[in-house]
Design a protein around this motif. Sequence first.
Motif, short mmCIF file in Angstrom:
data_model
loop_
_atom_site.label_atom_id
_atom_site.label_comp_id
_atom_site.label_asym_id
_atom_site.label_seq_id
_atom_site.Cartn_x
_atom_site.Cartn_y
_atom_site.Cartn_z
N VAL A 31 0.85 -1.19 0.00
CA VAL A 31 0.00 0.00 0.00
C VAL A 31 0.88 1.24 0.00
N GLN A 32 0.61 2.13 -0.94
CA GLN A 32 1.34 3.40 -1.00
C GLN A 32 0.35 4.54 -0.86
N ARG A 33 0.59 5.37 0.15
CA ARG A 33 -0.25 6.54 0.39
C ARG A 33 0.53 7.80 0.04
N TRP A 34 0.00 8.56 -0.89
CA TRP A 34 0.66 9.78 -1.32
C TRP A 34 0.28 10.93 -0.39
N ALA A 35 1.18 11.87 -0.23
CA ALA A 35 0.92 13.05 0.59
C ALA A 35 -0.27 13.85 0.06
N THR A 36 -0.54 13.73 -1.23
CA THR A 36 -1.64 14.47 -1.86
C THR A 36 -2.98 13.74 -1.79
N GLY A 37 -3.02 12.58 -1.10
CA GLY A 37 -4.29 11.90 -0.86
C GLY A 37 -4.56 10.66 -1.68
N GLN A 38 -3.81 10.42 -2.73
CA GLN A 38 -4.03 9.21 -3.52
C GLN A 38 -3.49 7.99 -2.77
N VAL A 39 -4.16 6.86 -2.96
CA VAL A 39 -3.73 5.61 -2.35
C VAL A 39 -3.76 4.53 -3.43
N ILE A 40 -2.69 3.74 -3.46
CA ILE A 40 -2.60 2.60 -4.38
C ILE A 40 -2.43 1.34 -3.54
N VAL A 41 -3.27 0.35 -3.79
CA VAL A 41 -3.17 -0.94 -3.11
C VAL A 41 -2.86 -1.98 -4.18
N LEU A 42 -1.74 -2.69 -3.99
CA LEU A 42 -1.29 -3.68 -4.96
C LEU A 42 -1.24 -5.04 -4.27
N ARG A 43 -2.02 -5.98 -4.79
CA ARG A 43 -2.11 -7.30 -4.17
C ARG A 43 -1.77 -8.37 -5.21
N SER A 44 -0.77 -9.17 -4.90
CA SER A 44 -0.39 -10.28 -5.79
C SER A 44 -1.32 -11.46 -5.55
N VAL A 45 -1.91 -11.95 -6.62
CA VAL A 45 -2.76 -13.14 -6.57
C VAL A 45 -2.28 -14.08 -7.68
N ASP A 46 -2.87 -15.26 -7.77
CA ASP A 46 -2.45 -16.22 -8.78
C ASP A 46 -2.41 -15.60 -10.17
N ASP A 47 -1.21 -15.49 -10.72
CA ASP A 47 -0.99 -14.99 -12.08
C ASP A 47 -1.62 -13.63 -12.37
N ALA A 48 -1.68 -12.76 -11.36
CA ALA A 48 -2.25 -11.43 -11.59
C ALA A 48 -1.82 -10.47 -10.48
N LEU A 49 -1.93 -9.21 -10.80
CA LEU A 49 -1.73 -8.14 -9.83
C LEU A 49 -3.04 -7.39 -9.73
N GLU A 50 -3.65 -7.43 -8.55
CA GLU A 50 -4.88 -6.67 -8.33
C GLU A 50 -4.49 -5.27 -7.88
N ILE A 51 -5.12 -4.29 -8.46
CA ILE A 51 -4.79 -2.89 -8.18
C ILE A 51 -6.05 -2.15 -7.77
N GLU A 52 -5.98 -1.48 -6.64
CA GLU A 52 -7.08 -0.62 -6.20
C GLU A 52 -6.51 0.78 -6.03
N ILE A 53 -7.26 1.76 -6.44
CA ILE A 53 -6.83 3.15 -6.24
C ILE A 53 -7.95 3.93 -5.56
N SER A 54 -7.55 4.95 -4.85
CA SER A 54 -8.52 5.91 -4.33
C SER A 54 -7.86 7.28 -4.34
N VAL A 55 -8.68 8.29 -4.37
CA VAL A 55 -8.19 9.67 -4.39
C VAL A 55 -8.97 10.48 -3.36
N ALA A 56 -8.41 11.63 -3.02
CA ALA A 56 -9.10 12.53 -2.10
C ALA A 56 -10.38 13.02 -2.76
N GLU A 57 -11.37 13.33 -1.93
CA GLU A 57 -12.64 13.83 -2.45
C GLU A 57 -12.40 15.06 -3.31
N GLY A 58 -13.03 15.08 -4.47
CA GLY A 58 -12.88 16.19 -5.39
C GLY A 58 -11.80 15.97 -6.43
N ASP A 59 -10.93 14.97 -6.22
CA ASP A 59 -9.91 14.66 -7.21
C ASP A 59 -10.50 13.78 -8.31
#
Length: 87
Positions: A31-59
């Motif tokens: 999990v990487q949290r940016w100072a500007t509010g964005q968050v990236i969640v990277l999860r390794s699963v069988d033969d894939a990389l699951e990616i979730e993102i979120s941003v600060a409200e209004g972005d």
Amino acid sequence: MATDRPERYAKQLVSHWSKRGEAVEEDGALVQRWATGQVIVLRSVDDALEIEISVAEGDDAARFAQVVKEHLERFGQRDELDVVWHV
């Protein structure tokens, strides 16, 4: 994102953006949290990389998703990576 090397691409992405925010291991995900509010969640699963993102409200989440997609696909150009978002 289908890949046989999900950990490699997760580490490469957070390393590339290391100045944006610290990456930590949480519940089996990188999990990487940016100072500007964005968050990236990277999860390794069988033969894939699951990616979730979120941003600060209004972005622009769609724009941030596009930036993440472009970076990962560029890193994995030889492997012909294709990031597909599921809403």
